[in-house]
Each structure stands twice: as C-alpha cells, then as structure tokens.
Design a protein around this motif. Structure first.
Motif, PDB file in Angstrom:
ATOM      1  N   VAL A 154       1.287  -1.421   0.153  1.00 36.64           N
ATOM      2  CA  VAL A 154       0.050  -0.439   0.007  1.00 36.64           C
ATOM      3  C   VAL A 154       0.979   1.242  -0.049  1.00 36.64           C
ATOM      4  O   VAL A 154       1.622   1.110   0.946  1.00 36.64           O
ATOM      5  CB  VAL A 154      -1.024  -0.424   1.355  1.00 36.64           C
ATOM      6  CG1 VAL A 154      -1.378   1.135   1.076  1.00 36.64           C
ATOM      7  CG2 VAL A 154      -1.853  -1.223   1.101  1.00 36.64           C
ATOM      8  N   ASN A 155       0.802   2.363  -1.088  1.00 35.14           N
ATOM      9  CA  ASN A 155       1.198   3.547  -0.715  1.00 35.14           C
ATOM     10  C   ASN A 155       0.197   4.535   0.373  1.00 35.14           C
ATOM     11  O   ASN A 155      -0.679   4.919  -0.661  1.00 35.14           O
ATOM     12  CB  ASN A 155       1.450   4.183  -2.030  1.00 35.14           C
ATOM     13  CG  ASN A 155       1.664   6.306  -1.602  1.00 35.14           C
ATOM     14  OD1 ASN A 155       1.518   6.073  -1.406  1.00 35.14           O
ATOM     15  ND2 ASN A 155       2.783   5.873  -3.484  1.00 35.14           N
ATOM     16  N   LYS A 157      -3.521   0.537  -3.386  1.00 30.83           N
ATOM     17  CA  LYS A 157      -2.773  -0.731  -3.009  1.00 30.83           C
ATOM     18  C   LYS A 157      -2.484  -0.768  -4.410  1.00 30.83           C
ATOM     19  O   LYS A 157      -2.801  -1.376  -5.640  1.00 30.83           O
ATOM     20  CB  LYS A 157      -4.265  -1.844  -2.478  1.00 30.83           C
ATOM     21  CG  LYS A 157      -3.773  -3.255  -2.566  1.00 30.83           C
ATOM     22  CD  LYS A 157      -4.464  -4.149  -2.624  1.00 30.83           C
ATOM     23  CE  LYS A 157      -5.220  -4.810  -3.761  1.00 30.83           C
ATOM     24  NZ  LYS A 157      -6.375  -5.643  -3.222  1.00 30.83           N
ATOM     25  N   LEU A 158      -1.446  -1.581  -4.897  1.00 24.31           N
ATOM     26  CA  LEU A 158      -0.142  -1.968  -5.882  1.00 24.31           C
ATOM     27  C   LEU A 158      -0.080  -3.706  -5.639  1.00 24.31           C
ATOM     28  O   LEU A 158       0.357  -3.675  -4.734  1.00 24.31           O
ATOM     29  CB  LEU A 158       1.453  -1.228  -5.793  1.00 24.31           C
ATOM     30  CG  LEU A 158       1.035   0.629  -6.168  1.00 24.31           C
ATOM     31  CD1 LEU A 158       1.892   0.961  -5.042  1.00 24.31           C
ATOM     32  CD2 LEU A 158       0.479   0.889  -6.985  1.00 24.31           C
ATOM     33  N   ASP A 195       5.011  11.040  -8.654  1.00 19.75           N
ATOM     34  CA  ASP A 195       4.226  10.184  -7.676  1.00 19.75           C
ATOM     35  C   ASP A 195       4.787   8.640  -7.960  1.00 19.75           C
ATOM     36  O   ASP A 195       4.408   7.691  -6.724  1.00 19.75           O
ATOM     37  CB  ASP A 195       2.853  10.144  -8.230  1.00 19.75           C
ATOM     38  CG  ASP A 195       2.108  11.202  -7.962  1.00 19.75           C
ATOM     39  OD1 ASP A 195       2.610  11.966  -7.206  1.00 19.75           O
ATOM     40  OD2 ASP A 195       1.874  12.068  -8.903  1.00 19.75           O
ATOM     41  N   PHE A 196       5.264   8.219  -8.879  1.00 23.59           N
ATOM     42  CA  PHE A 196       5.797   6.625  -9.199  1.00 23.59           C
ATOM     43  C   PHE A 196       6.736   6.203  -8.830  1.00 23.59           C
ATOM     44  O   PHE A 196       6.999   5.559  -7.865  1.00 23.59           O
ATOM     45  CB  PHE A 196       5.970   6.416 -11.108  1.00 23.59           C
ATOM     46  CG  PHE A 196       4.536   6.692 -11.505  1.00 23.59           C
ATOM     47  CD1 PHE A 196       3.233   6.406 -11.642  1.00 23.59           C
ATOM     48  CD2 PHE A 196       4.795   7.600 -12.590  1.00 23.59           C
ATOM     49  CE1 PHE A 196       2.184   6.169 -12.187  1.00 23.59           C
ATOM     50  CE2 PHE A 196       3.722   7.734 -13.271  1.00 23.59           C
ATOM     51  CZ  PHE A 196       2.469   7.255 -12.857  1.00 23.59           C
ATOM     52  N   ALA A 197       7.227   7.903  -7.624  1.00 28.67           N
ATOM     53  CA  ALA A 197       8.754   7.277  -7.214  1.00 28.67           C
ATOM     54  C   ALA A 197       7.824   6.555  -5.773  1.00 28.67           C
ATOM     55  O   ALA A 197       8.423   6.032  -4.949  1.00 28.67           O
ATOM     56  CB  ALA A 197       9.516   8.694  -7.057  1.00 28.67           C
ATOM     57  N   LEU A 198       7.327   7.341  -5.438  1.00 28.49           N
ATOM     58  CA  LEU A 198       6.132   6.930  -4.141  1.00 28.49           C
ATOM     59  C   LEU A 198       5.718   5.605  -4.270  1.00 28.49           C
ATOM     60  O   LEU A 198       5.991   4.697  -2.789  1.00 28.49           O
ATOM     61  CB  LEU A 198       5.518   8.513  -3.667  1.00 28.49           C
ATOM     62  CG  LEU A 198       5.747   9.674  -3.889  1.00 28.49           C
ATOM     63  CD1 LEU A 198       5.076  10.935  -3.735  1.00 28.49           C
ATOM     64  CD2 LEU A 198       7.288   9.758  -2.414  1.00 28.49           C
ATOM     65  N   ILE A 253       9.023   3.777  -3.728  1.00 32.16           N
ATOM     66  CA  ILE A 253       9.465   3.161  -1.968  1.00 32.16           C
ATOM     67  C   ILE A 253       8.897   2.529  -0.854  1.00 32.16           C
ATOM     68  O   ILE A 253       9.104   2.341  -0.202  1.00 32.16           O
ATOM     69  CB  ILE A 253       9.366   4.881  -1.647  1.00 32.16           C
ATOM     70  CG1 ILE A 253      10.611   6.043  -2.434  1.00 32.16           C
ATOM     71  CG2 ILE A 253       9.620   5.083  -0.215  1.00 32.16           C
ATOM     72  CD1 ILE A 253      10.723   7.969  -2.027  1.00 32.16           C
ATOM     73  N   SER A 254       6.984   2.865  -1.241  1.00 32.75           N
ATOM     74  CA  SER A 254       6.212   1.805  -0.715  1.00 32.75           C
ATOM     75  C   SER A 254       6.718   0.360  -1.194  1.00 32.75           C
ATOM     76  O   SER A 254       6.346  -0.338  -0.294  1.00 32.75           O
ATOM     77  CB  SER A 254       5.064   1.829  -1.415  1.00 32.75           C
ATOM     78  OG  SER A 254       4.328   3.357  -1.156  1.00 32.75           O
TER      79      SER A 254
END
Length: 483
Positions: A163-164, A170-171, A244-247, A250-251
């Motif tokens: 999850v971010n 949710k990824l 945003d994709f970088a975050l 990180i998640s």
C-alpha cells in the motif's frame, strides 16, 4: 334511458380499451428498455487496422452492476488484459466508455437493434475507427516467444500487494525468489511511461517476465507490479506524475523490508525508460538503496527530450526544421507556465493554429481532422504528468546518487537516443563524485534490448527475442558483483 345507458356503456368500453392500450404500450416500452439494458451487457469485439499488416484486436466485456455498468477491455494482439474503465455511460443510442485512467476513451453509436456499435477509440493524439459487434471473438495470431518461462517454475512465485498510504492505493504484483530459505538481494522492476502491467507487456512481448525469470534463476529475488490504475492495482494512472510513481516504489521498498526472505540492505532498482528516471528520485528519498540500473533511461531534461522526440518521431514532413523546433519549444514554454490550465489551453490552441495547423493543411489534411489534431496536442501538452516531466532533469538527481549505477542504452534506440542521454548521466555521476558507475552503449540493440535491424517501434513485435541474453547476463553479473 336505454339509449343513454348504451352510449355511456360504449364510452366506458372505449375508455377501458384505451386504458388497456396505454398499459400495453407502457409494458412494451418497459420491456423494450429492459431488453435494451440486457442487450448491452456481454462481450463485444472489434479491431483497429493501422495498416494492411498491422491489426489490434479489442474485446470489451460490459457488465451491469445495479444501475450502472462496468467495462473491462482486453487487447489480445498486445497481450494486455483486464483494463478497467472508470465509467461506462449507456444512452438510448450511444455508448461512452471512459478509460482516462489509462489515457483512452471509446465512444460509439448503436445500430437500431443494438447488435453493432460504430465508434472510435481515442488514445492520446491518436483517434482510430473501432466498430464493435457480438460476433465470435477475433482470433489473434500466436507469435513465438521462446524466452518466456513455462510453469512449473524452478523457483517460488508469490502474488503480493502493498500500500502507498499517502496516495491511498494498493499496488499488486509478483515476488519471485529461489527456493532455499534464506535472505536474498532483491531488484524492484520499474516500468516505462504509460500504464504498464507487472510484465511490462509491450508489442506482444513481456520483458519484465523474462528479466524476472532470469534474475531469480541467478539467485536474485525480484518484485514487479502493476502500475497504479492498471491491472490489479488501484488508483488513477493519468493523474500521477513521475514523482508520484517514485513514491509507489518507496512503498515497495518499505514492503520488502518487512519480509523475512529479503536482505533489507540489498534492495536495488532496475528502471526501464521512464523507470530509469524514477530510480534516482527513489534512491535520494529512500534509505540505503543498494544499486540502480537504468535501462534505456534518459539523462537530459524532459523539455529537451520532448523536443527531440517531436522531431525524430514526427509522422509528417515540415518545410523548415528550425521553424518547427522553435514552434515546439514555444508550445512547451506555454504549457509549463505557472498558470491555471483553463488559461494555458486557449494560449496553446492559438499557438498551434498559427504554427502547426498551416503545415497540416498544406499536407492536405481536412479542416475537421486538423482541429482534432490540434485539440489532442493541447490536451497532451497539458496533462499533470507532462507538465512535471518538462521541468524534471534526471541528471540533477543522479548527481546526488551515491549507490552503484549501471546505465545501458541501445545504439538503435529510436525513442531514447543513446549518446546524448548517456553523456548527461556520465557528467552528472562524475560531477557528483559517484565512485561506482558504468555506462555502456550496446551496439545494435533497440529500446527493448532486442537485437534489431532498424530500432523502429514497428519492428518490436516482429522480433522473436524478447530480451537479449547478452544484456540479461550483463545485468545479473553486474548486480552479483555488488550484492
């Protein structure tokens, strides 16, 4: 009296008959609407013919959910499945499906008995005729992809999700590792621009599936996942930026550090194309990234890359290249202004009508089509993603990176030219005094790291090779020497 009674009786009978007629009409209308409602659900399919040798098959699955509709689309010729629409609008004579989460929109008109939909699919700057019917699903030619692994695998494959929390999404992805119970180094695969599934399916190839399979067999665990808003991941891809994709990455790192089978000090990043410019953002925000591999990544600003691609990938000739480049630079300058989009769009429209529209008209493009192209250009230049991208220069981030870096670019890459981008990365890493970096231009390889003849995008699907074994070996050897 009997005469009056007879007259009243006749009127009563007439009223009853009229009432019956109205009731029957209402019932028939209700049944018709119900039937129409039912008729729209199910499988619809059609194809886009780009040219005589290129066809893309589409399968729409429309389901009714209470008072609304839900649609998913498969593109079997691209081996893409389960794209979920944000909204499906059905009226008496038309169908509109909003796939703006992945940059697409479909709109069409029903024929009289709702067995055919005449419509078009809009994707970015492109608009294609796409008629849908209920005929048997179109067959897709099966292409040979010898590198794709077949189950059962010789390693462990696990469906995972993370999850971010900041974005509340949710990824969903796949984690693979060797079978022995121990802690493994891990590579997170970061996909290129546009919505991608966890295999980075493109041109009927699955490069991330092949890469993950190879690395896992060499003792390196791999996490790959569907981009936000695509596949099994939630969120909206079209409203996100590179940052945003970088975050999201990180998640993924935070999730991996909770696993008992992961060495938390040996988590690295492999980014393809846009993924290669996401990786340094992640490394500078997250703690202890073990390595970065940039595959066909850029080393210049988004503005400069956009100008180059506008010239090299342009589908029409221009009378004066210098004038055309000046027009593109001015369009980008207008688009990146710190103003509201409602102000920027009219300025861009005026600019394009003065500069690009005359070129198109001189080529014989009809007025209506010119207006469509200009409108699409304005929309493309003003997305949230592209406005961030214009001002982002990955070299600035790479200059601050202190972990090991490997940059690989193909000499035949027509999307990201090797020399200018690798020079940008080399200068950044040198200026930042990075002690461990390697930059390699691979002769004869394209954007997907296939051994190619021309490097052009329309060649990708014709090549059987998905990911060159030579390049796979370079990647795994480089990682294993560092972890």
């Amino acid at each position: 009296m009997l005469k009056n009674f007879s007259k009243q009786y006749s009127i009563l009978i007439l009223k009853i008959k009229t009432m019956k007629t109205n009731i029957i009409t209402i019932c028939l209308l209700f049944l018709t609407l119900t039937a129409l409602s039912q008729n729209i659900t199910g499988i619809w399919n059609g194809a886009i013919e780009v040219d005589k040798d290129t066809k893309f098959n589409f399968i729409f699955n429309i389901k009714e959910n209470g008072k609304t509709y839900q649609t998913t689309v498969d593109i079997p010729t691209q081996r893409v499945n389960g794209i979920k629409a944000l909204k499906t609008l059905v009226t008496a004579d038309s169908l509109i499906i909003d796939f703006s989460n992945v940059g697409m929109k479909y709109s069409g008109k029903f024929n009289i008995n709702r067995t055919l939909i005449n419509g078009k699919l809009v994707e970015g700057l492109n608009s294609f005729s796409l008629n849908l019917s209920r005929n048997s699903v179109l067959e897709t030619p099966k292409l040979n992809r010898p590198q794709e692994p077949l189950k059962p695998y010789s390693y462990i494959e696990e469906k995972v999700s993370f999850v971010n929390k900041d974005a509340n999404i949710k990824l969903a992805g796949t984690f693979t590792r060797p079978k022995e119970n121990k802690k493994y180094p891990v590579a997170i695969l970061i996909s290129g621009s546009g919505p991608q599934d966890r295999d980075e399916t493109i041109s009927q190839h699955k490069p991330f599936l092949v890469l993950a399979d190879y690395l896992t067999k060499q003792g390196i665990a791999v996490l790959r996942y569907d981009d936000r808003g695509f596949g099994a991941s939630t969120g909206n891809h079209s409203r996100a930026t590179t940052y945003d994709f970088a975050l999201d990455v990180i998640s993924a790192i935070d999730y991996l550090r909770t696993r008992d089978d992961v060495d938390a000090n040996k988590i690295g990043l492999i980014g393809h194309s846009e993924g290669g410019i996401i990786a340094p953002l992640v490394a500078n925000k997250a703690d202890n990234v073990a390595f970065i591999i940039s595959l066909a990544g850029t080393g210049i600003s988004g503005t400069e890359l956009s100008v180059i691609q506008s010239k090299t990938m342009r589908p029409f000739p221009v009378p004066d290249e210098a004038v055309y480049e000046k027009a593109i630079r001015e369009a980008i300058k207008i688009a990146k202004q710190n103003k509201d989009i409602s102000v920027i769009k009219p300025e861009l429209m005026e600019h394009y009508n003065e500069t690009i529209a005359p070129i198109l008209k001189n080529l014989g493009v009809p007025e209506v089509k010119v207006n469509e192209i200009i409108t699409s250009l304005v929309a493309m230049r003003t997305t949230k993603w592209v406005r961030y991208f214009y001002d982002y220069n990955p070299a600035d981030e790479y200059e601050k990176v202190n972990c090991p870096v490997l940059s690989l670019n193909g000499s035949l890459d027509t999307q990201v030219e090797a020399k200018i981008n690798q020079n940008g990365l080399r200068n950044a890493l040198t200026n930042g005094k990075n002690k461990d970096f390697e930059i390699i231009e691979l002769e004869g390889f394209n954007h997907l790291f296939q051994k190619a003849k021309t490097g052009k995008m329309d060649e990708y699907s014709d090549i059987e090779e998905t990911f060159s074994p030579k390049v796979l070996n370079i990647i795994s050897d480089w990682i294993l020497k560092r972890v």
